[in-house]
Enzyme design. Sequence first.
Site, PDB file in Angstrom:
ATOM      1  N   LYS A  14       0.827  -1.206   0.000  1.00 30.79           N
ATOM      2  CA  LYS A  14       0.000   0.000   0.000  1.00 30.79           C
ATOM      3  C   LYS A  14       0.868   1.265   0.000  1.00 30.79           C
ATOM      4  O   LYS A  14       0.669   2.155  -0.815  1.00 30.79           O
ATOM      5  CB  LYS A  14      -0.933   0.025   1.227  1.00 30.79           C
ATOM      6  N   ARG A  89      -9.577   0.746   8.572  1.00 28.71           N
ATOM      7  CA  ARG A  89      -9.116  -0.588   8.950  1.00 28.71           C
ATOM      8  C   ARG A  89     -10.132  -1.326   9.794  1.00 28.71           C
ATOM      9  O   ARG A  89      -9.894  -2.473  10.172  1.00 28.71           O
ATOM     10  CB  ARG A  89      -7.831  -0.460   9.743  1.00 28.71           C
ATOM     11  N   ARG A 128      12.053  -5.492   5.159  1.00 29.59           N
ATOM     12  CA  ARG A 128      11.967  -4.060   5.462  1.00 29.59           C
ATOM     13  C   ARG A 128      12.494  -3.777   6.878  1.00 29.59           C
ATOM     14  O   ARG A 128      13.136  -2.768   7.116  1.00 29.59           O
ATOM     15  CB  ARG A 128      10.520  -3.562   5.326  1.00 29.59           C
ATOM     16  N   ARG A 134      11.724   0.398  11.754  1.00 27.88           N
ATOM     17  CA  ARG A 134      10.365   0.250  12.306  1.00 27.88           C
ATOM     18  C   ARG A 134      10.338  -0.935  13.251  1.00 27.88           C
ATOM     19  O   ARG A 134      10.550  -2.079  12.839  1.00 27.88           O
ATOM     20  CB  ARG A 134       9.355   0.041  11.167  1.00 27.88           C
ATOM     21  N   ARG A 146      -0.068  -8.770  13.387  1.00 29.89           N
ATOM     22  CA  ARG A 146      -0.687  -7.738  12.531  1.00 29.89           C
ATOM     23  C   ARG A 146      -1.555  -8.392  11.463  1.00 29.89           C
ATOM     24  O   ARG A 146      -2.626  -7.879  11.110  1.00 29.89           O
ATOM     25  CB  ARG A 146       0.402  -6.882  11.871  1.00 29.89           C
TER      26      ARG A 146
HETATM   27  P1  B4P Z   1       4.109  -1.858   2.060  1.00 33.12           P
HETATM   28  O1  B4P Z   1       3.318  -3.058   1.722  1.00 33.12           O
HETATM   29  O2  B4P Z   1       4.090  -0.713   1.140  1.00 33.12           O
HETATM   30  O3  B4P Z   1       3.667  -1.496   3.517  1.00 33.12           O
HETATM   31  P2  B4P Z   1       2.190  -1.206   4.031  1.00 33.12           P
HETATM   32  O4  B4P Z   1       1.170  -2.149   3.467  1.00 33.12           O
HETATM   33  O5  B4P Z   1       1.954   0.235   3.785  1.00 33.12           O
HETATM   34  O6  B4P Z   1       2.467  -1.534   5.531  1.00 33.12           O
HETATM   35  P3  B4P Z   1       1.678  -1.617   6.876  1.00 33.12           P
HETATM   36  O7  B4P Z   1       0.262  -2.048   6.695  1.00 33.12           O
HETATM   37  O8  B4P Z   1       2.535  -2.469   7.729  1.00 33.12           O
HETATM   38  O9  B4P Z   1       1.792  -0.202   7.501  1.00 33.12           O
HETATM   39  P4  B4P Z   1       0.862   0.889   8.127  1.00 33.12           P
HETATM   40  O10 B4P Z   1       1.796   2.015   8.202  1.00 33.12           O
HETATM   41  O11 B4P Z   1      -0.413   1.090   7.389  1.00 33.12           O
HETATM   42  O12 B4P Z   1       5.600  -2.307   2.170  1.00 33.12           O
HETATM   43  C1  B4P Z   1       6.044  -3.503   2.768  1.00 33.12           C
HETATM   44  C2  B4P Z   1       7.380  -3.905   2.199  1.00 33.12           C
HETATM   45  O13 B4P Z   1       7.156  -4.639   1.001  1.00 33.12           O
HETATM   46  C3  B4P Z   1       8.305  -2.753   1.815  1.00 33.12           C
HETATM   47  O14 B4P Z   1       9.592  -3.025   2.267  1.00 33.12           O
HETATM   48  C4  B4P Z   1       8.279  -2.724   0.293  1.00 33.12           C
HETATM   49  O15 B4P Z   1       9.502  -2.318  -0.263  1.00 33.12           O
HETATM   50  C5  B4P Z   1       7.987  -4.182  -0.040  1.00 33.12           C
HETATM   51  N1  B4P Z   1       7.273  -4.327  -1.292  1.00 33.12           N
HETATM   52  C6  B4P Z   1       6.227  -3.568  -1.708  1.00 33.12           C
HETATM   53  N2  B4P Z   1       5.793  -4.005  -2.908  1.00 33.12           N
HETATM   54  C7  B4P Z   1       6.590  -5.084  -3.252  1.00 33.12           C
HETATM   55  C8  B4P Z   1       6.642  -5.976  -4.381  1.00 33.12           C
HETATM   56  N3  B4P Z   1       5.800  -5.847  -5.405  1.00 33.12           N
HETATM   57  N4  B4P Z   1       7.551  -6.968  -4.362  1.00 33.12           N
HETATM   58  C9  B4P Z   1       8.407  -7.097  -3.331  1.00 33.12           C
HETATM   59  N5  B4P Z   1       8.420  -6.277  -2.239  1.00 33.12           N
HETATM   60  C10 B4P Z   1       7.520  -5.285  -2.207  1.00 33.12           C
HETATM   61  O16 B4P Z   1       0.454   0.357   9.607  1.00 33.12           O
HETATM   62  C11 B4P Z   1       1.362   0.189  10.662  1.00 33.12           C
HETATM   63  C12 B4P Z   1       0.617   0.083  11.993  1.00 33.12           C
HETATM   64  O17 B4P Z   1      -0.027   1.343  12.306  1.00 33.12           O
HETATM   65  C13 B4P Z   1      -0.527  -0.935  12.075  1.00 33.12           C
HETATM   66  O18 B4P Z   1      -0.068  -2.233  12.407  1.00 33.12           O
HETATM   67  C14 B4P Z   1      -1.403  -0.317  13.207  1.00 33.12           C
HETATM   68  O19 B4P Z   1      -0.893  -0.626  14.503  1.00 33.12           O
HETATM   69  C15 B4P Z   1      -1.274   1.173  13.004  1.00 33.12           C
HETATM   70  N6  B4P Z   1      -2.367   1.724  12.156  1.00 33.12           N
HETATM   71  C16 B4P Z   1      -2.208   2.290  10.923  1.00 33.12           C
HETATM   72  N7  B4P Z   1      -3.403   2.677  10.437  1.00 33.12           N
HETATM   73  C17 B4P Z   1      -4.334   2.346  11.366  1.00 33.12           C
HETATM   74  C18 B4P Z   1      -5.756   2.469  11.421  1.00 33.12           C
HETATM   75  N8  B4P Z   1      -6.460   3.008  10.404  1.00 33.12           N
HETATM   76  N9  B4P Z   1      -6.409   2.007  12.520  1.00 33.12           N
HETATM   77  C19 B4P Z   1      -5.728   1.477  13.554  1.00 33.12           C
HETATM   78  N10 B4P Z   1      -4.385   1.320  13.561  1.00 33.12           N
HETATM   79  C20 B4P Z   1      -3.684   1.758  12.481  1.00 33.12           C
END
Ligand code: B4P
Length: 192
Positions: A14, A89, A128, A134, A146
């Site tokens: 995402k 979420r 990552r 992180r 998670r």
């Molecule tokens: P991404 O996949 O981009 O990470 P994300 O989904 O945005 O991460 P996440 O859900 O953990 O984070 P968030 O900040 O929302 O990247 C992951 C990795 O994969 C990267 O290293 C990237 O380089 C790699 N990658 C991407 N695409 C790839 C591909 N095609 N091939 C190979 N590798 C690839 O949430 C973090 C925390 O915040 C949650 O656990 C929660 O505690 C809190 N939170 C956030 N929003 C919330 C909400 N609305 N309500 C309650 N808690 C919330």
Amino acid sequence: MFNLILFGPPGSGKGTQSEKLIARYGLKHLSTGDLLRSEINRQTVLGQAAKKIMDKGQLVPDEVVIGMISSALDDNPHAKGFLFDGFPRTSAQAEALDALLQVKKAAIGVMLALHVSEEELVKRLLIRGETSGRSDDTNEQVIRARIVEYQDKTAAVADHYRKYDKVVMVEGEGTINQIFDALCIEIDKRIF
Ligand code: B4P
């Protein structure tokens, strides 16, 4: 105004795809994860409380993230549209978002849901974790917690938008550019 939700489990791409999508479409990026990490880095009271929850792999309370999104919407009255990343979420967050947008006479145009296998998610997040600093990415148990939170509380959010026929599944495994192209095809169908 075109509003998009980029949806999927932790590690589904995402954040990665959001960066590319906002550059192409000029949408305002609203990531609750980024907003929470900014609070943590500034060591605010909210950030200190959120860090304890995030380090366990759990979701931060609805009222906290809904408040952050509400302020961010008010702070950007001239945005041509929003890309919501990591929000909503929970079902309560989805209902709150609909209400906030309704006040602005707007709605969600589409939810693009990235599909990635659990083993690939864990692999990506551990990689990552080696460089991101992180704390929620370094421990496999926290990563799996998670994913369980996602299955228990977040997956149902797609059902909310399915009722309005707004959900499109997109394959989230492949190169970053392949996935980006697939997302753009779906967006272009709706804005051009
Ligand atoms: P991404 O996949 O981009 O990470 P994300 O989904 O945005 O991460 P996440 O859900 O953990 O984070 P968030 O900040 O929302 O990247 C992951 C990795 O994969 C990267 O290293 C990237 O380089 C790699 N990658 C991407 N695409 C790839 C591909 N095609 N091939 C190979 N590798 C690839 O949430 C973090 C925390 O915040 C949650 O656990 C929660 O505690 C809190 N939170 C956030 N929003 C919330 C909400 N609305 N309500 C309650 N808690 C919330």
